[in-house]
Design a protein around this motif. Sequence first.
Motif, PDB file in Angstrom:
ATOM      1  N   THR A 155       6.744  -5.690  51.777  1.00 32.80           N
ATOM      2  CA  THR A 155       6.708  -5.741  53.240  1.00 32.80           C
ATOM      3  C   THR A 155       7.253  -4.465  53.880  1.00 32.80           C
ATOM      4  OG1 THR A 155       8.880  -6.829  53.326  1.00 32.80           O
ATOM      5  CG2 THR A 155       6.939  -8.253  53.263  1.00 32.80           C
ATOM      6  N   ALA A 156       7.662  -3.495  53.047  1.00 32.73           N
ATOM      7  CA  ALA A 156       8.273  -2.278  53.588  1.00 32.73           C
ATOM      8  C   ALA A 156       7.326  -1.518  54.502  1.00 32.73           C
ATOM      9  CB  ALA A 156       8.739  -1.376  52.439  1.00 32.73           C
ATOM     10  N   MET A 157       6.043  -1.497  54.163  1.00 36.00           N
ATOM     11  CA  MET A 157       5.084  -0.690  54.918  1.00 36.00           C
ATOM     12  C   MET A 157       4.975  -1.146  56.367  1.00 36.00           C
ATOM     13  SD  MET A 157       1.104   0.208  54.030  1.00 36.00           S
ATOM     14  CE  MET A 157       1.585   1.015  52.515  1.00 36.00           C
ATOM     15  N   TRP A 158       4.744  -2.457  56.575  1.00 39.82           N
ATOM     16  CA  TRP A 158       4.572  -2.903  57.956  1.00 39.82           C
ATOM     17  C   TRP A 158       5.888  -2.882  58.719  1.00 39.82           C
ATOM     18  CZ3 TRP A 158       7.220  -6.908  60.072  1.00 39.82           C
ATOM     19  CH2 TRP A 158       7.717  -7.916  59.242  1.00 39.82           C
ATOM     20  N   ARG A 159       7.015  -3.056  58.015  1.00 41.06           N
ATOM     21  CA  ARG A 159       8.306  -2.995  58.707  1.00 41.06           C
ATOM     22  C   ARG A 159       8.562  -1.598  59.252  1.00 41.06           C
ATOM     23  NH1 ARG A 159      12.394  -3.712  55.051  1.00 41.06           N
ATOM     24  NH2 ARG A 159      11.080  -3.946  53.225  1.00 41.06           N
ATOM     25  N   ILE A 160       8.293  -0.576  58.450  1.00 38.98           N
ATOM     26  CA  ILE A 160       8.486   0.802  58.903  1.00 38.98           C
ATOM     27  C   ILE A 160       7.525   1.131  60.038  1.00 38.98           C
ATOM     28  CG2 ILE A 160       8.170   3.205  58.198  1.00 38.98           C
ATOM     29  CD1 ILE A 160       9.267   2.406  55.447  1.00 38.98           C
ATOM     30  N   ALA A 161       6.257   0.748  59.881  1.00 43.40           N
ATOM     31  CA  ALA A 161       5.257   1.056  60.908  1.00 43.40           C
ATOM     32  C   ALA A 161       5.587   0.383  62.229  1.00 43.40           C
ATOM     33  CB  ALA A 161       3.871   0.620  60.424  1.00 43.40           C
ATOM     34  N   LEU A 162       6.022  -0.877  62.166  1.00 45.14           N
ATOM     35  CA  LEU A 162       6.281  -1.629  63.394  1.00 45.14           C
ATOM     36  C   LEU A 162       7.581  -1.202  64.057  1.00 45.14           C
ATOM     37  CD1 LEU A 162       5.401  -3.987  65.248  1.00 45.14           C
ATOM     38  CD2 LEU A 162       6.738  -5.511  63.778  1.00 45.14           C
ATOM     39  N   PHE A 163       8.672  -1.244  63.304  1.00 40.71           N
ATOM     40  CA  PHE A 163       9.992  -1.034  63.904  1.00 40.71           C
ATOM     41  C   PHE A 163      10.248   0.418  64.284  1.00 40.71           C
ATOM     42  CE2 PHE A 163      11.298  -4.915  61.245  1.00 40.71           C
ATOM     43  CZ  PHE A 163      10.971  -5.772  62.279  1.00 40.71           C
TER      44      PHE A 163
END
Length: 460
Positions: free
Chosen positions: A245-253
């Motif tokens: 889930t690291a990818m979407w967390r970095i992109a979103l936050f």
Amino acid sequence: MPNTTVETPSQQRDDASLSHGLKQRHLSMIALGGVIGAGLFVGSGAGIAAAGPSIVVAYAFSGLLVMLVMRMLGEMSAAYPSSGSFSAHAERAIGPWAGFAAGWSFWVLLCTAVGLEGIGAAHIVTGWLPGTPEWAWVALFMVVFCGTNLAAVKNFGEFEFWFAALKVGAIGLFLVLGVLAMAGVLPGTDAPGTSNLTDFLPNGTDGLLVGLLASVFAYGGMETVTIAAAESSDPVRGVVGAVRTAMWRIALFYIGSMAVVVTLVPWDSQEVVEKGPYVATLDHLGIPGAGRLMNVVVLVALLSAMNANIYGSSRIAYSLVQRGQGPKALAKVSGGVPRIAVLTSSVFGFVCVVLSYWRPDDVFPWLLNMIGAVILVVWIFIAVSQLLLRRRVEHEAPEKLVVRMWAFPWLTWVALAGMAAIFVLMAREPGTRVQLCSTGGMTLFLAVVGYVRQRVRARG
């Protein structure tokens, strides 16, 4: 040369005597909240002031690099769960000297960060309660979180669960309000369009490079989840979930919130630096009390970072000593907690706070410069360790590769090239050049000490 010695039981499972009190919900929220650090709330303002709207590009580039690093770290941590995380992986892949250098330099970084975050949190509280001494608030925060980490690991997990829930909720609400304002449907606001984005590179490529360096160091702290996973009942599952889930967390936050800020607020607004980009944006939208509420969230982020760094530093120290890389007293476990390691890490944090008041003009800045580029050194150890361990695991135990690095080994080499490029950029800037040299000197010193210890133990 890779370390080809047979692994001892303590190397195979160096967290055996720690309790396993972290639940899956703790790890899930630590993974979510760990990416929302004090650097995002507090340090991103300087990056925006330097890079302008191009800060989004800077965060996207450094975010891509962090995704690769997390994937590499996740691959190794799923195969070899350990409270020592990258330090244990470096020892297994490269040799004891590498684990020694990576682990103790990261320990110094975390302990110093505890003091910095305590000072930042105290500064916010004294702004609300003028006349109260900052040192008293720092002492209070240190006592609370030292006590929390001394009691049981589940206490750390509970604190981080609720801290992370508040941070995630606040960022989520900020993004919703920001998107509504950008669309012009938020009451009392007009859609800004691209009026604040026209001067995309206001300070040229030099400003973009400053913003890039600021963004790299804002991502520090994501490693905590791989340290914490070793104290859960199912460490492999925890690591796998965090990495995937690291990818979407970095992109979103990170990237998403930076895009909202620079679209709604002029990049050269003084409030972005003075108040922080999130508070400045909410004040700009004229939402009553929203800026003050965001200050509460910033305080929570700082306290969360203090809690996580005391935890992380104590576990890194414990793992190092378990592997024969430090004073044996630090490895003593009571009630499933390495309490002497917790106390030692907390005392170092107190010392950093004292130095900030006692010698603010020389000693403390020197200490800050010394740890300035440690996170990049850690990332290099992670990448090199993954290059060596991946082939070894494929040959000896391929079933352990629950998480696999994308396009191995090409993307690992791309990540190393990106890190080398950042080092070159740091060498170009006078301010970061000092950090680069100081961190390099500390790392070299620790590597030499680690190598001498390795040779002595080999003869013994």
